[in-house]
Design a protein around this motif. Structure first.
Motif, PDB file in Angstrom:
ATOM      1  N   TYR A 180      -9.485  10.268   5.348  1.00  0.00           N
ATOM      2  CA  TYR A 180      -9.098  10.848   6.556  1.00  0.00           C
ATOM      3  C   TYR A 180      -7.844  11.339   6.946  1.00  0.00           C
ATOM      4  CZ  TYR A 180      -8.003   5.902   7.203  1.00  0.00           C
ATOM      5  OH  TYR A 180      -7.642   4.528   6.885  1.00  0.00           O
ATOM      6  N   SER A 202       5.142   4.452   8.801  1.00  0.00           N
ATOM      7  CA  SER A 202       5.308   5.320   7.589  1.00  0.00           C
ATOM      8  C   SER A 202       4.110   5.222   6.604  1.00  0.00           C
ATOM      9  CB  SER A 202       6.387   4.653   6.805  1.00  0.00           C
ATOM     10  OG  SER A 202       6.877   5.224   5.656  1.00  0.00           O
ATOM     11  N   ARG A 260      -6.896  -6.089   2.803  1.00  0.00           N
ATOM     12  CA  ARG A 260      -6.374  -5.621   4.039  1.00  0.00           C
ATOM     13  C   ARG A 260      -6.495  -6.637   4.898  1.00  0.00           C
ATOM     14  NH1 ARG A 260      -3.814  -0.692   5.183  1.00  0.00           N
ATOM     15  NH2 ARG A 260      -4.027  -0.244   7.383  1.00  0.00           N
ATOM     16  N   ARG A 314      -3.690  -1.604  11.155  1.00  0.00           N
ATOM     17  CA  ARG A 314      -5.300  -1.495  11.664  1.00  0.00           C
ATOM     18  C   ARG A 314      -6.096  -1.808  10.560  1.00  0.00           C
ATOM     19  NH1 ARG A 314      -6.078   4.392  14.671  1.00  0.00           N
ATOM     20  NH2 ARG A 314      -4.840   4.145  16.532  1.00  0.00           N
ATOM     21  N   ILE A 354      -9.363  12.256  14.417  1.00  0.00           N
ATOM     22  CA  ILE A 354      -9.122  13.929  14.455  1.00  0.00           C
ATOM     23  C   ILE A 354      -9.169  14.226  12.982  1.00  0.00           C
ATOM     24  CG2 ILE A 354      -7.676  15.558  15.326  1.00  0.00           C
ATOM     25  CD1 ILE A 354      -6.881  13.817  17.706  1.00  0.00           C
ATOM     26  N   PRO A 356      -9.437   8.141  18.887  1.00  0.00           N
ATOM     27  CA  PRO A 356     -10.532   8.908  17.952  1.00  0.00           C
ATOM     28  C   PRO A 356     -10.204   9.455  16.635  1.00  0.00           C
ATOM     29  CG  PRO A 356      -9.121  10.408  19.969  1.00  0.00           C
ATOM     30  CD  PRO A 356      -8.629   8.975  19.846  1.00  0.00           C
ATOM     31  N   GLU A 399      -9.089  -0.470  10.028  1.00  0.00           N
ATOM     32  CA  GLU A 399      -9.715   0.614   9.869  1.00  0.00           C
ATOM     33  C   GLU A 399     -11.174   0.393  10.155  1.00  0.00           C
ATOM     34  OE1 GLU A 399      -7.395   2.836  10.135  1.00  0.00           O
ATOM     35  OE2 GLU A 399      -5.698   2.314   9.009  1.00  0.00           O
ATOM     36  N   ILE A 419      -0.602  13.296  10.372  1.00  0.00           N
ATOM     37  CA  ILE A 419      -1.503  12.410   9.755  1.00  0.00           C
ATOM     38  C   ILE A 419      -3.102  13.332  10.275  1.00  0.00           C
ATOM     39  CG2 ILE A 419      -0.457  10.192   9.527  1.00  0.00           C
ATOM     40  CD1 ILE A 419      -1.488   9.578  12.343  1.00  0.00           C
ATOM     41  N   TYR A 420      -3.109  14.148  11.254  1.00  0.00           N
ATOM     42  CA  TYR A 420      -4.288  14.948  11.760  1.00  0.00           C
ATOM     43  C   TYR A 420      -3.483  16.145  12.373  1.00  0.00           C
ATOM     44  CZ  TYR A 420      -3.188  12.189  15.647  1.00  0.00           C
ATOM     45  OH  TYR A 420      -2.672  11.218  16.746  1.00  0.00           O
TER      46      TYR A 420
HETATM   47  N1  SAM Z   1       0.518   3.590   6.120  1.00  0.00           N
HETATM   48  C1  SAM Z   1       0.391   2.750   7.447  1.00  0.00           C
HETATM   49  C2  SAM Z   1      -0.945   2.018   7.472  1.00  0.00           C
HETATM   50  O1  SAM Z   1      -1.701   2.158   6.646  1.00  0.00           O
HETATM   51  O2  SAM Z   1      -1.266   1.015   8.137  1.00  0.00           O
HETATM   52  C3  SAM Z   1       0.832   3.335   8.667  1.00  0.00           C
HETATM   53  C4  SAM Z   1       0.623   4.682   8.741  1.00  0.00           C
HETATM   54  S1  SAM Z   1      -1.184   5.195   9.001  1.00  0.00           S
HETATM   55  C5  SAM Z   1      -0.925   6.808   8.903  1.00  0.00           C
HETATM   56  C6  SAM Z   1      -1.307   4.875  10.883  1.00  0.00           C
HETATM   57  C7  SAM Z   1      -2.848   5.223  11.312  1.00  0.00           C
HETATM   58  O3  SAM Z   1      -2.951   6.447  11.448  1.00  0.00           O
HETATM   59  C8  SAM Z   1      -4.022   4.550  10.545  1.00  0.00           C
HETATM   60  O4  SAM Z   1      -4.185   3.232  10.567  1.00  0.00           O
HETATM   61  C9  SAM Z   1      -4.984   5.355  11.043  1.00  0.00           C
HETATM   62  O5  SAM Z   1      -5.915   4.512  11.517  1.00  0.00           O
HETATM   63  C10 SAM Z   1      -4.366   6.420  11.876  1.00  0.00           C
HETATM   64  N2  SAM Z   1      -5.144   7.852  11.384  1.00  0.00           N
HETATM   65  C11 SAM Z   1      -4.846   8.334  10.149  1.00  0.00           C
HETATM   66  N3  SAM Z   1      -5.534   9.405   9.900  1.00  0.00           N
HETATM   67  C12 SAM Z   1      -6.094   9.726  11.144  1.00  0.00           C
HETATM   68  C13 SAM Z   1      -6.837  10.741  11.728  1.00  0.00           C
HETATM   69  N4  SAM Z   1      -7.177  11.527  10.883  1.00  0.00           N
HETATM   70  N5  SAM Z   1      -7.407  10.514  13.100  1.00  0.00           N
HETATM   71  C14 SAM Z   1      -6.878   9.512  13.660  1.00  0.00           C
HETATM   72  N6  SAM Z   1      -6.108   8.658  13.325  1.00  0.00           N
HETATM   73  C15 SAM Z   1      -5.505   8.747  11.852  1.00  0.00           C
END
Ligand code: SAM
Length: 354
Positions: A70, A109, A184, A162, A235, A233, A164, A309-310
């Motif tokens: 995602y 990060s 995890r 998270r 995205i 949500p 997830e 990230i989105y």
């Molecule tokens: N790398 C760390 C981790 O895994 O916890 C922190 C960064 S990660 C980008 C932070 C959060 O962004 C993730 O736990 C995920 O739930 C959320 N995330 C990633 N892609 C996303 C998306 N497409 N839409 C919404 N939330 C997203």
């Protein structure tokens, strides 16, 4: 159904099938959803008044060795614009954030191989000794037990990781080549043992997720009792395998937030950037569903769009650290204000909760 909401508000728990029923109905019945949200807001106000804690979010790096289906930072996204802040750049963000009034910094990060303990520990120590009145939250993904302990000893207070999804099959499908859900969760337990305030959470509406899965998430959190809960949500990001999957539903996200507030009255629950990205006033809708934290972006302005990230991630205006006045004005509009204190977790007044 209103009766279930009232029971949840009193006892902070329901059996799984009642929770599933409540979520299903709240999504289709606007009166029920409103009752749920109003009840969650009352509970949040009993705990926190009308103050909303702020956290300054510093995004350290958009490099990531993971391949989450995602996420726009996934290593297979060859179109991603990658950057990495230097320790001095991070310190400059902290200086600006402290001047603006932030008393929590969140270092988040992608999982970047450059972020060894040798790189991170001195940085966390530097922030801790320069800003001893400020909490340090880390969100750096899965690391070893020793690393979590070293970072905690260096001055980190909280860790967001998270889960997830609590469903093993769904977890595996969303995280190919990962070490799996059990690993995890083992990381989360290791963080709890190391003495962090720990954050769990999940996206709403990610591909393959059902309402039943969301209830599994709530039950997992009931067992693990996190101090912080991040729910936003899903995205889509155009350069990921989930590009064509629709964003998560607003109603289901708000209903899950409100139920989480009722299950975990004293948890620190952000109104997430993803919610603010989903709809223009999403930040406020989250507060009006029981959230009590916002995380304005404190990253250098030239990298903000690179931590993608989105799609179209909100990082300006009331989402930006320099836009605190806009945030204050928005909050005033719904009868709230910024609470500039550190906003640590305070154990529940509710005996049935922990
Ligand atoms: N790398 C760390 C981790 O895994 O916890 C922190 C960064 S990660 C980008 C932070 C959060 O962004 C993730 O736990 C995920 O739930 C959320 N995330 C990633 N892609 C996303 C998306 N497409 N839409 C919404 N939330 C997203």
């Amino acid at each position: 159904m209103e009766g279930l909401v009232d029971r949840l508000a009193i006892h902070h728990t329901l059996d799984a099938s009642s929770l599933e029923n409540l979520l299903e109905c709240a999504v289709h019945d606007t009166n029920l959803l409103q009752h749920l949200r109003n009840t969650a807001v009352r509970t949040a106000q009993e705990q926190f008044g009308r103050g909303v804690y702020i956290r300054g979010l510093i995004e350290l790096s958009s490099h990531c060795h993971r391949d989450c289906l995602y996420c726009g930072l996934r290593r297979s996204n060859s179109t991603a614009d990658r950057y990495r802040l230097t320790p001095d750049e991070v310190m400059a963000c902290c200086e600006e954030g402290h001047r603006l009034g932030f008393r929590t910094f969140v270092l988040q990060s992608g999982e970047d191989a450059v972020h060894t303990d040798e790189w991170l520990v001195p940085l966390v120590s530097r922030i801790h000794s320069r800003y001893p009145d400020t909490a340090i939250t880390l969100s750096l993904g899965e690391r070893s037990d020793t690393s979590y302990i070293r970072l905690r000893e260096a001055g980190a207070d909280r860790y967001l990781l998270r889960h997830e999804t609590a469903n093993e099959t769904l977890y595996t499908s969303l995280h190919p080549h990962s070490r799996g859900l059990r690993h995890r969760l083992a990381c989360t337990q290791s963080l709890q043992r190391a003495g962090y305030q720990v954050g769990l959470g999940m996206m709403i509406g990610v591909k393959g997720q059902t309402v039943h899965n969301i209830v599994e998430d709530l039950m997992l959190m009931r067992r693990m009792q996190p101090e912080m809960i991040g729910i936003g949500p899903f995205i889509p990001h155009p350069a990921t395998p989930l590009a064509d999957h629709p964003a998560g539903s607003l109603g289901l996200t708000l209903a899950t937030l409100a139920i989480s507030r009722l299950m975990f009255p004293s948890a620190l629950i952000p109104s997430t950037t993803a919610l603010a990205t989903l709809i223009p006033n999403g930040r406020l809708e989250g507060i009006l569903s029981g959230a009590n934290v916002v995380m304005p972006n404190l990253s250098p302005t030239d990298v903000r769009t690179k931590y993608a990230i989105y799609a179209n991630k909100a990082s300006w205006g009331a989402e930006a650290a320099e836009g605190l006045q806009a945030l204050e004005d928005e909050l005033h509009g719904i009868g709230y204000h910024i609470d500039y204190s550190r906003g640590d977790y305070i154990p529940a007044k509710y005996s049935s909760e922990r």
